[in-house]
Write a protein that holds these residues in place. Structure first.
Motif, short mmCIF file in Angstrom:
data_model
loop_
_atom_site.label_atom_id
_atom_site.label_comp_id
_atom_site.label_asym_id
_atom_site.label_seq_id
_atom_site.Cartn_x
_atom_site.Cartn_y
_atom_site.Cartn_z
N PRO A 280 8.93 31.63 26.09
CA PRO A 280 9.23 32.18 27.42
C PRO A 280 10.73 32.33 27.67
O PRO A 280 11.53 31.55 27.15
CB PRO A 280 8.64 31.12 28.37
N LYS A 281 11.08 33.32 28.45
CA LYS A 281 12.48 33.49 28.85
C LYS A 281 12.88 32.37 29.79
O LYS A 281 12.07 31.91 30.60
CB LYS A 281 12.67 34.83 29.57
N THR A 282 14.12 31.95 29.69
CA THR A 282 14.62 30.88 30.55
C THR A 282 15.61 31.38 31.60
O THR A 282 16.04 30.63 32.46
CB THR A 282 15.30 29.78 29.70
N SER A 283 15.97 32.66 31.52
CA SER A 283 16.90 33.23 32.49
C SER A 283 16.74 34.75 32.49
O SER A 283 15.95 35.30 31.70
CB SER A 283 18.35 32.86 32.13
N ALA A 284 17.47 35.41 33.37
CA ALA A 284 17.45 36.87 33.40
C ALA A 284 17.90 37.42 32.05
O ALA A 284 18.74 36.84 31.38
CB ALA A 284 18.36 37.38 34.51
N ASP A 285 17.32 38.55 31.66
CA ASP A 285 17.66 39.12 30.37
C ASP A 285 18.04 40.59 30.53
O ASP A 285 17.77 41.21 31.56
CB ASP A 285 16.46 39.01 29.42
N ILE A 286 18.68 41.13 29.52
CA ILE A 286 19.03 42.54 29.49
C ILE A 286 17.89 43.28 28.81
O ILE A 286 17.60 43.04 27.64
CB ILE A 286 20.35 42.78 28.72
N GLU A 287 17.24 44.18 29.51
CA GLU A 287 16.10 44.89 28.95
C GLU A 287 16.52 46.06 28.08
O GLU A 287 15.86 46.39 27.09
CB GLU A 287 15.17 45.37 30.09
N LEU A 288 17.63 46.71 28.44
CA LEU A 288 18.07 47.90 27.71
C LEU A 288 19.59 47.99 27.77
O LEU A 288 20.16 47.96 28.85
CB LEU A 288 17.44 49.16 28.33
N ARG A 289 20.22 48.10 26.60
CA ARG A 289 21.69 48.18 26.59
C ARG A 289 22.14 49.06 25.42
O ARG A 289 22.17 48.63 24.28
CB ARG A 289 22.31 46.79 26.47
#
Length: 324
Positions: A280-289
């Motif tokens: 699981p993710k633990t923080s906000a993530d970058i979906e597209l860069r």
């Protein structure tokens, strides 16, 4: 690169954060024909146990960019300033949000103030981040609106602090004529990388046939830039007067893959037995860069050259020696 370096000789170059990953790679390139001063706290040290330590053109200064008096003293006589120092890495930022804001904003303001007092400053290159574009950045240009992010989400502490640095650098250019440039690195990787980084972690695990962990479902998309290309981009901002007062995306828009695709490629290229797991993710993530680098191409002649598989192979060769 050789032609570019011919234009920077017998200069004094001051690199904050020069003991870090990109800073030390820059120092290695610039040292043969210039006096280089590395100013660093050495919290992350990529130059220990390297040939750089004994180079006659290198001066190491242990210092904090929050110490304006010592910073101002240490920078004296420099003609080129490259400001790589800063708090980075999502895990580090989450644990130290106050320090992140202080170092990246106040420290950068100190660096700009110290550089503004130099007698013959030809360039100040400040490192920002592609994080300023937020969670979704598809072919983002330098003029694409930046994103501050929600207050309370730790990840954006870093982006906000770097965005403040960008505004400060431009303000010094407009108000005082200080020849500043801002670069926004897009997912830089390569040999001698220290600290956090997905590609580095994946390669280290793959070399040891350990499980590779992906946060989320692995559909996040990134463009990966090999460190040699990043360094060339920075050198170009030093030698081209057209860079002054501008900001540049520095990345490789052709080396694009999902995080799962990256892990799979590393396993295949390195012939690893590693399994890929999802957590699981633990923080906000970058979906597209993915950057748009037209401006860097037009004003600087920059074009990333190293493809992803070649970069992975080179990086793995380095870490094979480290992990032995």
């Amino acid at each position: 690169m050789k032609e570019l370096l011919e234009k920077i000789k017998d200069k004094q170059i001051f690199i904050t954060g020069g003991a870090g990953f990109i800073g030390s790679t820059l120092a290695k390139v610039l040292l043969p024909d210039n006096k280089v001063i590395i100013y660093d706290s050495f919290a992350r040290n990529a130059i220990k146990n390297t040939e750089l330590l004994n180079h006659p053109n290198l001066t190491l200064v242990e210092g904090d960019i929050l110490d304006l008096e010592f910073l101002t003293k240490s920078i004296q006589g420099s003609e080129y300033v490259i400001h790589c120092a800063g708090i980075a890495g999502i895990d580090t930022v989450v644990k130290n949000p106050v320090k992140t804001m202080q170092v990246n904003m106040i420290g950068s303001a100190n660096l700009l103030e110290a550089a503004n007092k130099l007698e013959n400053c030809k360039r100040v290159v400040c490192f920002s981040t592609s994080e300023v574009f937020g969670q979704v950045a598809f072919k983002s240009e330098e003029i694409t609106p930046t994103v501050l992010g929600a207050v309370g989400e730790a990840r954006w502490t870093y982006a906000v602090s770097k965005l403040a640095e960008e505004h400060m650098a431009y303000a010094y250019y407009k108000q005082y004529g200080l020849p500043t440039v801002t670069v926004r690195p897009f997912n830089v990787y390569g040999p001698n990388q220290v600290g956090e980084g997905a590609l580095k972690a994946f390669i280290e695990n793959a070399l040891q046939n350990k499980n590779i962990q992906i946060h989320g479902d692995g559909s996040q998309i990134r463009a990966w830039c090999y460190v040699d290309d990043m360094v060339e981009g920075v050198i170009r901002t030093l030698v081209h007067d057209s860079a002054i007062g501008e900001s540049f995306n520095i990345g490789n828009a052709k080396a694009v893959t999902t995080i799962y695709g990256l892990a799979s490629t590393i396993v295949r290229v390195l012939n690893s037995k590693s399994e890929i797991n999802f957590i699981p993710k633990t923080s906000a993530d970058i979906e597209l860069r993915i950057p748009k680098v037209d401006k860097a191409r037009e004003l600087l002649g920059f074009e990333a050259k190293v493809d992803l598989e070649h970069g992975i192979t080179n990086t793995a060769k380095f870490f094979e020696g480290v992990l032995v």
